[in-house]
Design a protein around this motif. Structure first.
Motif, short mmCIF file in Angstrom:
data_model
loop_
_atom_site.label_atom_id
_atom_site.label_comp_id
_atom_site.label_asym_id
_atom_site.label_seq_id
_atom_site.Cartn_x
_atom_site.Cartn_y
_atom_site.Cartn_z
N PHE A 182 40.89 18.94 67.74
CA PHE A 182 41.65 20.06 67.18
C PHE A 182 42.27 20.94 68.28
O PHE A 182 42.88 21.97 67.98
CB PHE A 182 40.74 20.94 66.31
CG PHE A 182 40.35 20.35 64.98
CD1 PHE A 182 41.11 19.32 64.41
CD2 PHE A 182 39.26 20.82 64.28
CE1 PHE A 182 40.76 18.77 63.18
CE2 PHE A 182 38.90 20.28 63.04
CZ PHE A 182 39.65 19.25 62.50
N TRP A 223 39.65 31.06 65.15
CA TRP A 223 39.09 29.74 64.86
C TRP A 223 37.60 29.71 65.19
O TRP A 223 36.79 29.17 64.45
CB TRP A 223 39.84 28.65 65.64
CG TRP A 223 39.68 28.75 67.13
CD1 TRP A 223 40.48 29.47 67.99
CD2 TRP A 223 38.67 28.14 67.95
NE1 TRP A 223 40.01 29.35 69.27
CE2 TRP A 223 38.91 28.54 69.29
CE3 TRP A 223 37.59 27.30 67.68
CZ2 TRP A 223 38.11 28.13 70.35
CZ3 TRP A 223 36.78 26.89 68.74
CH2 TRP A 223 37.06 27.30 70.05
N SER A 254 35.61 31.70 62.82
CA SER A 254 35.45 30.92 61.59
C SER A 254 34.28 29.95 61.69
O SER A 254 33.55 29.74 60.71
CB SER A 254 36.71 30.12 61.28
OG SER A 254 37.83 30.96 61.24
N ILE A 255 34.10 29.36 62.86
CA ILE A 255 32.96 28.44 63.06
C ILE A 255 31.65 29.21 62.91
O ILE A 255 30.73 28.75 62.24
CB ILE A 255 33.03 27.75 64.43
CG1 ILE A 255 34.27 26.86 64.50
CG2 ILE A 255 31.77 26.92 64.68
CD1 ILE A 255 34.45 26.16 65.83
N ALA A 256 31.60 30.41 63.53
CA ALA A 256 30.37 31.20 63.45
C ALA A 256 30.07 31.57 62.00
O ALA A 256 28.92 31.48 61.55
CB ALA A 256 30.48 32.45 64.31
N GLY A 308 31.08 29.93 59.34
CA GLY A 308 30.69 28.68 58.70
C GLY A 308 29.24 28.34 59.03
O GLY A 308 28.49 27.87 58.16
N ALA A 309 28.84 28.60 60.27
CA ALA A 309 27.47 28.29 60.70
C ALA A 309 26.45 29.09 59.89
O ALA A 309 25.39 28.57 59.53
CB ALA A 309 27.30 28.57 62.19
N VAL A 352 26.90 30.10 56.77
CA VAL A 352 26.88 29.46 55.45
C VAL A 352 26.12 28.13 55.52
O VAL A 352 25.30 27.82 54.64
CB VAL A 352 28.32 29.23 54.94
CG1 VAL A 352 28.32 28.48 53.62
CG2 VAL A 352 29.05 30.56 54.79
N GLY A 353 26.35 27.37 56.59
CA GLY A 353 25.65 26.09 56.77
C GLY A 353 24.14 26.28 56.83
O GLY A 353 23.38 25.51 56.25
N LEU A 377 42.43 27.87 59.42
CA LEU A 377 41.06 28.24 59.77
C LEU A 377 40.02 27.52 58.93
O LEU A 377 38.87 27.43 59.33
CB LEU A 377 40.89 29.76 59.63
CG LEU A 377 41.72 30.60 60.60
CD1 LEU A 377 41.53 32.09 60.30
CD2 LEU A 377 41.33 30.31 62.05
N LYS A 433 39.52 24.41 58.31
CA LYS A 433 38.88 23.24 58.93
C LYS A 433 37.80 23.67 59.94
O LYS A 433 36.76 23.02 60.06
CB LYS A 433 39.91 22.31 59.57
CG LYS A 433 40.75 22.88 60.68
CD LYS A 433 41.68 21.80 61.23
CE LYS A 433 42.48 22.24 62.43
NZ LYS A 433 43.61 23.09 62.10
N PHE A 434 38.03 24.82 60.59
CA PHE A 434 37.02 25.31 61.53
C PHE A 434 35.80 25.84 60.79
O PHE A 434 34.66 25.67 61.22
CB PHE A 434 37.61 26.38 62.44
CG PHE A 434 38.65 25.84 63.36
CD1 PHE A 434 38.30 25.00 64.41
CD2 PHE A 434 39.99 26.13 63.18
CE1 PHE A 434 39.25 24.47 65.26
CE2 PHE A 434 40.96 25.61 64.02
CZ PHE A 434 40.58 24.77 65.07
N PHE A 435 36.08 26.48 59.65
CA PHE A 435 35.00 26.99 58.81
C PHE A 435 34.10 25.84 58.36
O PHE A 435 32.87 25.93 58.40
CB PHE A 435 35.60 27.75 57.62
CG PHE A 435 34.59 28.43 56.75
CD1 PHE A 435 33.90 29.54 57.21
CD2 PHE A 435 34.34 27.98 55.46
CE1 PHE A 435 32.97 30.19 56.41
CE2 PHE A 435 33.41 28.63 54.65
CZ PHE A 435 32.73 29.73 55.12
N VAL A 443 33.79 22.89 59.89
CA VAL A 443 33.05 22.42 61.07
C VAL A 443 31.82 23.30 61.28
O VAL A 443 30.72 22.81 61.55
CB VAL A 443 33.95 22.44 62.34
CG1 VAL A 443 33.12 22.18 63.59
CG2 VAL A 443 35.05 21.39 62.24
N GLY A 444 32.00 24.61 61.10
CA GLY A 444 30.89 25.55 61.24
C GLY A 444 29.78 25.27 60.24
O GLY A 444 28.60 25.31 60.59
N ILE A 445 30.16 24.98 59.00
CA ILE A 445 29.15 24.69 57.96
C ILE A 445 28.34 23.45 58.36
O ILE A 445 27.11 23.46 58.33
CB ILE A 445 29.82 24.48 56.58
CG1 ILE A 445 30.40 25.80 56.07
CG2 ILE A 445 28.81 23.92 55.56
CD1 ILE A 445 31.14 25.71 54.74
#
Lengths: 188, 137
Positions: free
Chosen positions: A27, A62, A65-67, A69-70, A72-73, B3, B5-7, B9-11
């Motif tokens: 990406f 970006w 957003s990963i943090a 998402g983490a 939520v994961g 964003l 797709k990054f979200f 990846v984070g999950i």
């Protein structure tokens, strides 16, 4: 389902983590979670006062957003994908050394109550141990230019000598903590 | 939408690290006591997959997703910053058993006390930002 609910094998976990790093590379980004500490700081008053935080954090959306998402994961894994009776089967030797230090054993928890229970957070010692640990992580990672994701995974995957030096530092610090600091703090 | 797709990846990252138990204080302690192969297995497998992938990306000159530029940068050489900063981080990692990724993941796991670690970490980064130019790098 049973395979999912227990501890995931190290080979599967490691493979997926490596894949996550490669997907981010594909990406056009670099895997590194500690940058988010700097990003969060630059969203505050720190941006105007300190040069290090004076950058456009929107470019880092970006990574934020990963943090998010983490978080939520972590929620999904913990509430839907985990049988708490079948996790954290750690080495009996580790259990023994924990008991010697009066640290409670896993029993399905991710961390010991002597560190992470809410009662402990509201004691002076408990609060400051967590704050101090966090401080070392927050100060050390930007200083070293990365953490486990940035140096150990991304950096070593690209065969970077600086990352190897940093990882040696990580382990030096971790060994001192596990063998000296923790007995000092928790041992009677 | 970029964003999302990054979200995602984070999950995936959050799920994998939780299920691998790499977010657990016990696994980190066990690793530093040399009493389990689990964490070493995870880290070395991830690096092995990473090394192979990076070699393939470089050799085949693979293009990034939707024209994104693939950046594989070399890190600046130095000893002091990596050893001093790295050891400081390691001390914290060994003590509270989490690195920056797991701090976020543990919030989702419902470990509320991790917020104190997060505040400490933000404070640490803030102080680093103030002292940056005075520290040996």
């Amino acid at each position: 389902m049973e395979v999912i609910q227990g501890t995931w094998h190290w080979a599967i976990s490691g493979f997926l983590i490596g894949l996550i790093m490669l997907v981010l590379t594909y990406f056009g980004k670099t895997f590194g979670m500690s940058s988010n500490l700097r990003n969060i700081c630059s969203m505050t008053f720190a941006k105007k006062k300190i040069e290090y935080f004076d950058f456009d954090w929107k470019e880092q959306k970006w990574n934020i957003s990963i943090a998010l998402g983490a978080i939520v994961g972590g929620f999904i894994a913990s509430y839907f994908l985990m049988d708490h009776t079948r996790v954290l089967q750690i080495n009996p030797k580790t259990i023994a050394s924990l008991q010697q230090l009066n640290i409670d054993v896993p029993n399905g928890k991710l961390g010991p109550d002597v560190l992470f229970s809410l009662e402990n957070v509201f004691t002076l010692k408990g609060f400051f141990v967590l704050l101090f640990g966090g401080f070392l992580i927050g100060f050390g990672t930007p200083y070293a230019g990365g953490c486990t994701s940035g140096h150990a995974i991304s950096g070593l995957s690209n065969l970077q000598i600086p990352s190897l030096i940093a990882v040696i530092g990580f382990f030096l610090g971790g060994l001192i903590s596990a063998h000296f600091l923790i007995p000092l703090i928790f041992g009677s | 939408m970029k964003l999302v797709k990054f979200f995602i990846v984070g999950i995936v990252f959050g799920i994998v690290l939780t299920k691998a138990e790499a977010v657990s204080w016990y696994r980190i302690y066990e690793m530093f006591m040399f009493q389990s192969f689990h964490m070493y297995g995870i880290i070395s497998t991830a690096i092995f997959v990473g090394v192979c992938g990076i070699i393939i990306i470089k050799k085949k000159e693979i293009q990034g997703f939707k024209g994104a530029e693939i950046k594989i940068q070399d890190k600046d050489f130095s000893y002091s910053r990596y050893i001093i900063g790295g050891t400081m981080f390691g001390l914290g990692w060994g003590l509270v058993g989490c690195c920056p990724g797991p701090i976020f993941i543990l919030i989702g796991n419902g470990v509320l006390s991790i917020l104190v670690v997060l505040i400490g970490a933000l404070l640490g980064t803030y102080i680093y930002g103030i002292l940056k130019n005075k520290l040996p790098h």
